[in-house]
Enzyme design. Structure first.
Site, short mmCIF file in Angstrom:
data_model
loop_
_atom_site.label_atom_id
_atom_site.label_comp_id
_atom_site.label_asym_id
_atom_site.label_seq_id
_atom_site.Cartn_x
_atom_site.Cartn_y
_atom_site.Cartn_z
N HIS A 158 0.82 -1.22 0.00
CA HIS A 158 0.00 0.00 0.00
C HIS A 158 0.85 1.27 0.00
CE1 HIS A 158 -3.61 -2.31 0.44
NE2 HIS A 158 -3.30 -2.74 1.64
N ASP A 193 -2.85 -10.55 -2.30
CA ASP A 193 -3.41 -10.06 -1.04
C ASP A 193 -4.91 -9.77 -1.23
OD1 ASP A 193 -2.09 -8.60 1.65
OD2 ASP A 193 -4.01 -7.74 1.03
N HIS A 195 -6.44 -7.25 -0.26
CA HIS A 195 -6.56 -5.83 -0.57
C HIS A 195 -5.74 -5.51 -1.82
CE1 HIS A 195 -7.01 -6.07 3.91
NE2 HIS A 195 -8.09 -5.35 3.62
N ASP A 282 -4.33 -12.91 3.56
CA ASP A 282 -5.58 -12.45 4.13
C ASP A 282 -6.79 -12.69 3.23
OD1 ASP A 282 -4.47 -10.62 2.40
OD2 ASP A 282 -4.55 -8.93 3.78
#
Length: 336
Positions: A158, A193, A195, A282
């Site tokens: 990120h 991931d 996200h 995740d």
């Protein structure tokens, strides 16, 4: 099989995480390292420490202004009367072209996208060694190792060129890709991931020499919200070198694996000769973020399919938070 980890990565211990207006303990806890290390060792990986190659490979991705901020902001923050122990922004510029303030408060808002990336006295040291872990992994792959696992913590995907966010400060996957590119490789980054890897996308969005591909929960109603949609394909020279595969919340093994096939087809079409996997765990059905529903068997299938590409591969740890299956999921991905 080689794995890389530096013990200083556990020093970063964020205490605050705001979600839905509620402040709680950050899910990105140092205990993740012990669980993930045990999971990799169960798959037969042997850990070694990274080399320190200095700031050069990090500065190839991140601006000098941002690196200075990360190294100095905590000490400056503590000079504010009544300041909290962690640097957490409370104001943000409207865009990246707004003025750059001298104030520590203003610079925190400029360089920290959200409240999920608090900075403490130990954050820079941990993030630095997380990046060195990725760089060492990239160098090992460049020197002929076919598969290396870099246990990077804090994670990185990120983080933009000059912006922290979502538990991330230095973009380990991007740094590793650039390191491999400078050694003559044509890298692709595959982010699995839950996200979207918005920082990675942003770093390479106008470049054609690194392919970025992300499979993630649909950001229409899921972090990071503003990036990760299917229409985002790159700009300028990078048009067609970025692909996003947003999935409905709760997507399970079979549909995920079908999407992985499409992602790998893009990587093959790019002609990549090395693969960096931004390995978030995740997407698990047991992860506290509950975005997707991949099972332990699903992670085994993902690992098997990635290895079947026969590309040199660096796996860079991204997300994956404490749950009953975190370590076992990593073992499933890594175990041949």
């Amino acid at each position: 099989m080689k794995a890389i980890l530096d013990g200083r990565q556990i020093k970063h211990d964020p205490q605050n995480f705001m979600a839905n207006g509620v402040i709680s303990r950050s899910p990105e806890q140092p205990a993740r390292v012990d669980v993930l290390k045990a999971g990799a060792e169960a798959a037969g990986y042997v850990f070694e420490e990274p080399k320190d190659v200095g700031l050069g490979p990090i500065a190839a991705i991140h601006s000098a202004e941002y690196l200075t901020f990360l190294q100095t902001i905590h000490a400056r923050w503590l000079r504010i009367e009544g300041a909290a122990p962690e640097v957490i922004p409370n104001i943000h510029p409207g865009n990246r072209t707004d003025s750059y303030p001298k104030s520590a408060i203003g610079q925190a808002g400029y360089h920290q996208a959200d409240t999920a990336c608090p900075i403490s006295a130990d954050t820079w040291e941990s993030a630095y060694w997380s990046a060195q872990t990725a760089i060492t992994g990239a160098d090992l792959v460049a020197d002929g190792d076919s598969g290396v696992y870099a246990l990077c913590r804090p994670p990185g995907h990120h983080a933009f060129t000059d912006l922290a966010g979502g538990f991330c400060f230095l973009n380990n996957s991007a740094i590793a890709a650039e390191q491999l590119r400078t050694k003559g490789f044509r890298p692709a980054i595959l982010d699995v991931d839950v996200h979207h890897g918005n920082g990675t996308q942003g770093i390479f969005y106008r470049r054609a020499d690194v392919l970025t591909v992300s499979i993630h929960a649909d950001p229409a109603r899921f972090y990071p919200f503003f990036w990760g949609h299917a229409h985002e394909r790159g700009e300028g020279d990078g048009l067609g070198a970025n692909f996003n595969f947003p999935l409905p919340r709760g997507t399970g093994d079979d549909d995920y694996l079908e999407t992985l096939e499409a992602a790998l087809a893009r990587i093959a079409a790019f002609g990549a000769d090395v693969l960096i996997v931004a390995l978030g765990l995740d997407a698990s059905i047991n992860d506290p973020f509950k975005g997707l529903a991949v099972t332990q068997e699903g992670f085994r299938r993902i690992g098997d399919r990635l290895r079947s590409e026969k590309l040199p591969m660096l796996l860079v740890q991204e997300g994956g938070y404490l749950s009953s299956s975190l370590g076992a999921n990593l073992t499933s991905v890594l175990k041949c």
